[in-house]
Design an enzyme around this catalytic site. Structure first.
Site, short mmCIF file in Angstrom:
data_model
loop_
_atom_site.label_atom_id
_atom_site.label_comp_id
_atom_site.label_asym_id
_atom_site.label_seq_id
_atom_site.Cartn_x
_atom_site.Cartn_y
_atom_site.Cartn_z
N ARG A 72 0.84 -1.19 0.00
CA ARG A 72 0.00 0.00 0.00
C ARG A 72 0.88 1.25 0.00
NH1 ARG A 72 -1.66 0.70 4.36
NH2 ARG A 72 -1.04 -1.17 5.49
N TYR A 200 -1.36 -3.68 -7.05
CA TYR A 200 -1.12 -4.40 -5.79
C TYR A 200 -2.38 -4.44 -4.92
CZ TYR A 200 -0.19 -5.34 -0.98
OH TYR A 200 -0.31 -5.86 0.28
N GLY A 202 -3.94 -4.21 -1.71
CA GLY A 202 -4.64 -3.20 -0.93
C GLY A 202 -4.95 -1.92 -1.70
N LYS A 209 -9.60 -2.49 1.87
CA LYS A 209 -9.29 -1.35 2.71
C LYS A 209 -10.07 -0.10 2.28
CE LYS A 209 -6.92 -3.72 5.42
NZ LYS A 209 -5.59 -4.24 5.44
N HIS A 229 -10.18 -2.46 11.75
CA HIS A 229 -9.10 -3.33 11.22
C HIS A 229 -8.87 -4.45 12.23
CE1 HIS A 229 -4.69 -3.41 9.50
NE2 HIS A 229 -5.45 -4.28 8.89
N SER A 251 -0.96 -3.62 10.34
CA SER A 251 -0.64 -4.52 9.23
C SER A 251 0.60 -5.35 9.55
CB SER A 251 -0.42 -3.71 7.96
OG SER A 251 -1.58 -2.95 7.70
N ALA A 252 0.52 -6.62 9.23
CA ALA A 252 1.63 -7.57 9.43
C ALA A 252 2.08 -7.65 10.89
CB ALA A 252 2.80 -7.25 8.50
N CYS A 253 1.13 -7.57 11.82
CA CYS A 253 1.45 -7.69 13.25
C CYS A 253 0.73 -8.86 13.90
CB CYS A 253 1.14 -6.40 13.98
SG CYS A 253 2.30 -5.09 13.58
N GLY A 254 0.16 -9.77 13.10
CA GLY A 254 -0.30 -11.02 13.70
C GLY A 254 -1.80 -11.28 13.73
N LYS A 255 -2.63 -10.55 12.98
CA LYS A 255 -4.07 -10.82 13.01
C LYS A 255 -4.39 -12.20 12.42
CE LYS A 255 -5.23 -7.06 10.83
NZ LYS A 255 -3.86 -6.55 10.75
N ASP A 280 -9.03 -9.84 9.22
CA ASP A 280 -8.53 -8.49 8.90
C ASP A 280 -9.53 -7.36 9.18
OD1 ASP A 280 -6.22 -7.07 7.81
OD2 ASP A 280 -7.49 -6.54 6.11
N ASN A 379 6.38 -8.57 1.80
CA ASN A 379 4.92 -8.38 1.80
C ASN A 379 4.25 -9.25 0.74
OD1 ASN A 379 2.50 -7.12 2.77
ND2 ASN A 379 2.50 -5.78 0.96
N SER A 380 4.87 -10.39 0.39
CA SER A 380 4.21 -11.31 -0.54
C SER A 380 3.00 -11.92 0.17
CB SER A 380 5.18 -12.39 -1.00
OG SER A 380 5.74 -13.06 0.10
N ARG A 381 1.99 -12.28 -0.62
CA ARG A 381 0.71 -12.66 -0.01
C ARG A 381 0.05 -13.83 -0.71
NH1 ARG A 381 -1.62 -8.92 4.09
NH2 ARG A 381 0.07 -7.43 4.42
N ARG A 412 3.60 -4.06 17.72
CA ARG A 412 4.98 -4.51 17.94
C ARG A 412 5.68 -3.47 18.79
NH1 ARG A 412 7.16 -8.22 13.90
NH2 ARG A 412 5.42 -8.80 12.55
N ASN A 508 -0.42 -17.84 22.34
CA ASN A 508 -1.17 -16.62 22.64
C ASN A 508 -2.54 -16.94 23.26
OD1 ASN A 508 0.90 -14.98 21.73
ND2 ASN A 508 0.13 -14.92 19.63
P1 GTP Z 1 -2.22 -7.77 7.52
O1 GTP Z 1 -2.73 -8.82 6.61
O2 GTP Z 1 -1.13 -6.96 6.91
O3 GTP Z 1 -3.27 -6.91 8.11
O4 GTP Z 1 -1.39 -8.52 8.69
P2 GTP Z 1 -1.78 -9.44 9.94
O5 GTP Z 1 -2.01 -8.57 11.13
O6 GTP Z 1 -2.83 -10.42 9.59
O7 GTP Z 1 -0.38 -10.19 10.23
P3 GTP Z 1 0.01 -11.73 10.13
O8 GTP Z 1 -0.80 -12.60 11.05
O9 GTP Z 1 0.05 -12.12 8.72
O10 GTP Z 1 1.50 -11.71 10.74
C1 GTP Z 1 2.54 -11.00 10.14
C2 GTP Z 1 3.86 -11.42 10.67
O11 GTP Z 1 3.90 -11.44 12.11
C3 GTP Z 1 4.27 -12.83 10.23
O12 GTP Z 1 5.59 -12.80 9.75
C4 GTP Z 1 4.15 -13.66 11.47
O13 GTP Z 1 5.06 -14.73 11.46
C5 GTP Z 1 4.43 -12.67 12.60
N1 GTP Z 1 3.69 -13.07 13.83
C6 GTP Z 1 2.37 -13.31 13.93
N2 GTP Z 1 2.01 -13.68 15.19
C7 GTP Z 1 3.16 -13.65 15.92
C8 GTP Z 1 3.46 -13.92 17.29
O14 GTP Z 1 2.59 -14.27 18.11
N3 GTP Z 1 4.76 -13.78 17.68
C9 GTP Z 1 5.74 -13.41 16.80
N4 GTP Z 1 6.97 -13.29 17.27
N5 GTP Z 1 5.49 -13.14 15.49
C10 GTP Z 1 4.22 -13.27 15.06
C1 SPV Z 2 -2.78 -4.60 5.34
O1 SPV Z 2 -1.80 -4.01 4.83
O2 SPV Z 2 -3.25 -4.30 6.46
C2 SPV Z 2 -3.41 -5.73 4.61
C3 SPV Z 2 -3.01 -5.97 3.23
O3 SPV Z 2 -4.27 -6.40 5.16
S1 SPV Z 2 -3.74 -4.85 2.11
O4 SPV Z 2 -4.97 -5.43 1.62
O5 SPV Z 2 -2.77 -4.68 1.04
O6 SPV Z 2 -4.01 -3.61 2.77
MN MN Z 3 -4.78 -5.62 7.19
#
Ligand code: GTP
Ligand code: SPV
Ligand code: MN
Length: 597
Positions: A72, A200, A202, A209, A229, A251-255, A280, A379-381, A412, A508
């Protein structure tokens, strides 16, 4: 091809957009498998997607975006309201007419020699009270195929819409994938989304989004509901009882990982299970009958982060994407025509193509310089169907949604935030959301690992003024007789060597069980300056290697010095949000500062 509706609002808008973009032809997407299959074949013939090994990965495909188009782009995302203060200081703003003038130049003739696809889609179960409809016009088959997974697409959407004008208009044109002229724009006052020069996720899957968060958050404020979100998960107790939690992490923090977690052995043996409702986005409404907040996931699939997904971290996600999946920007293993990414397993392919389309093997990978040397983009998906998820909740298609016991915020934070704490009440919980912060990830273009404030994990997704959005949170609390309790978690505290202390992932659940016990008044807590923290012995660590009660104590500690330092950063952020910050939030901030001493 014949029109699939007689709705005159829809038809005249399509005419107008087609007159501007000038496609060779217009194709309506009807949601049928035959049409989807024909489009896959066409996209394979042009190289837009690659058909993978159909025995190992049935109905799976690989796509690579342009190298300059992998995440994004927040600096090119705009909220276009008549008045600047309605978009606020956190969003980029331009007046609607000015933005449209700029965009129309980019759109004009951009579909010459191409096909315009008309995608009627629903966010939410078609016909349900929660559902909202959209139509996306796009010149990308990749977008069509992704939307067929991520949303509910088809003629039934047009039937449900009837002759109403109440739908979200989305226009996407790839144009030249020119990063300098890339715009992701929203016109909440007129229910329009316009995206150009990107391919791409998002930026172009306009139901996600753009609609389900930015436009929907604007509508939610107007209509008295919330678009967030957030993942949605259900915890099933050994006695069969189920409780639901929503959680907002940036984003990318574990949802996705939390939403699909598999209980650790000891808890599984006792009979605990976790079900995924969404990974998400959550739309939340107050239920008139029981006065609780109910959540639905408006999406139909997952657009999940590939790297790090493996048989141990998230087996459910891995199994979800073994069929009917589109992989974007991962490694192509040429020997068996499958895919690979960093963190999938310890067997990187010897004969492979990286996300850029260049020959790649693991000798090129340098952990210290992941972004430049990884085979799969960070950020590959994967785009995969929710219905294929082994732990998808039976409530996934529920018309009324699931009752929410707890709302969890998280991010994080290497040091500041403890493993978990509970807010004192809804108002304080809204404040806790407003001061959320997290280290940035690869999900958005820009530097990675920098702490930035990301209120409610919605900084890039609020379709109006951030201060008004906080006021909406405060107002909603007064409208929910049986409101969820609000918590904050942090799976990412590190030791002095920078290693994560908490094992995370399946473990968790141990934290979620404390959270739910708090919601039922079944466990005590310690009151601290920031909120209620567990007594260390109340976090179940049975079967956890390397984690002692002292580690838990350490994870739960509140470091007053780093909180005081954070206060300064929060004040600066509030000042940036500006005049719309509710006075209540400043009162909460002063109270926190006083408690910290
Ligand atoms: P978006 O799709 O971008 O909204 O991301 P998301 O919040 O769904 O994140 P996702 O669950 O895909 O996790 C992203 C990254 O965080 C990955 O590389 C995971 O391995 C890492 N991760 C997820 N949960 C944990 C956790 O409990 N501990 C640690 N150390 N890393 C985690
Ligand atoms: C995010 O970035 O929070 C995502 C991926 O879930 S995207 O759809 O590209 O926004
Ligand atoms: Mn997201």
């Amino acid at each position: 091809m014949a029109n699939l509706t007689n709705n005159k609002f829809v038809l005249s808008w399509i005419d107008e957009m087609a007159a501007m973009t000038q496609p060779d032809k217009i194709v309506w997407i009807d949601g049928s498998e035959e049409q989807a299959e024909a489009l896959r074949a066409e996209a394979c013939s042009t190289g837009e997607i690659i058909k993978l090994n159909q025995e190992l990965l049935p109905n799976c495909y690989l796509h690579r975006t342009a190298i300059n188009d992998v995440a994004r782009v927040e600096d090119r995302t705009f909220i276009c309201t008549t008045k600047k203060e309605d978009a606020g200081n956190i969003n980029n703003w331009m007046a609607p007419a000015e933005m449209k003038e700029k965009l129309f130049k980019l759109y004009r003739g951009s579909m010459k020699g191409r096909t315009m696809y008309v995608i009627p889609y629903s966010m939410g179960v078609v016909g349900s009270d929660f559902a909202k409809y959209g139509i996306e016009l796009t010149d990308s088959i990749y977008v069509v195929l992704n939307m067929l997974i991520m949303t509910r697409v088809g003629t039934n959407v047009l039937e449900a819409l009837g002759d109403s004008a109440d739908y979200i208009k989305g226009l996407h044109a790839r144009a030249d994938i020119d990063a300098e002229n890339r715009y992701i724009t929203h016109f909440p006052e007129t229910n329009e989304i316009m995206s150009v020069n990107s391919g791409y996720g998002g930026n172009v899957l306009l139901g996600k989004k753009c609609f389900a968060l930015r436009i929907a958050s604007y509508l939610g404020r107007k209509e008295g509901w919330m678009a967030e979100h957030m993942l949605i998960l259900g915890v099933k107790y050994p006695n069969g009882e189920k409780k639901y939690i929503t959680a907002a992490f940036p984003s990318a923090c574990g949802k996705t990982n939390l939403a699909m977690l598999i209980p650790p052995k000891a808890l599984k043996a006792e009979g605990y299970e976790v079900e995924c409702v969404g990974d998400d986005i959550a739309w939340l409404r107050v239920n008139k009958e029981d006065g609780k907040l109910y959540a639905v996931n408006p999406e139909n699939g997952f657009f999940g982060v590939a790297p790090g997904t493996n048989e141990k971290s998230n087996p459910n996600a891995l199994h979800t994407c073994l069929r009917d999946t589109i992989f974007t920007n991962v490694v192509h293993d040429l020997d068996n025509n499958t895919v690979w990414w960093e963190g999938l397993n310890d067997n990187p392919p010897a004969n492979a193509i990286d996300w850029r389309g260049n020959p790649w093997d693991i000798s090129k990978y340098d952990k210290a310089n992941k972004a430049a040397t990884a085979g799969a983009h960070p950020n590959s998906r994967f785009t995969a169907l929710a219905a294929n998820c082994p732990c998808i909740s039976p409530e996934f298609n529920s018309l009324k949604g699931v009752p929410v016991s707890a709302i969890v915020f998280g991010g994080r934070r290497a040091k500041t935030a403890p493993l978990v704490y509970q807010s004192f009440n809804w108002q304080h919980g809204s404040f806790v959301g407003s001061i959320m912060a997290s280290e940035t990830t690869a999900a958005a273009a820009g530097a990675v690992g920098v702490v930035r404030r990301d209120p409610m994990a919605m900084r890039p997704f609020v379709g109006y003024n951030m201060g008004d959005y906080w006021q909406h949170w405060l107002d909603m609390g007064k409208k929910i007789p049986n409101a969820p309790k609000i918590f904050h978690v942090n799976w990412f505290r590190t030791d002095d060597e920078g290693h994560f202390i908490w094992p995370g992932f399946g473990d968790n659940l141990r934290v979620l069980l404390w959270i739910l016990a708090r919601c039922e008044d079944k466990v005590d807590a310690v009151e601290t300056a920031i909120g209620y923290v567990p007594k260390a012995e109340d976090i179940n660590i049975e079967g956890l290697e390397d984690i002692t009660i002292d580690t838990i104590r350490d994870l739960l500690s509140v470091d007053v010095a780093s909180w005081k330092a954070d206060i300064e950063n929060i004040k600066a952020f509030y000042a940036q949000v500006g005049e719309a910050v509710p006075a209540t939030m400043y009162e909460e901030l002063a109270a926190l500062e006083a408690r910290l001493g």
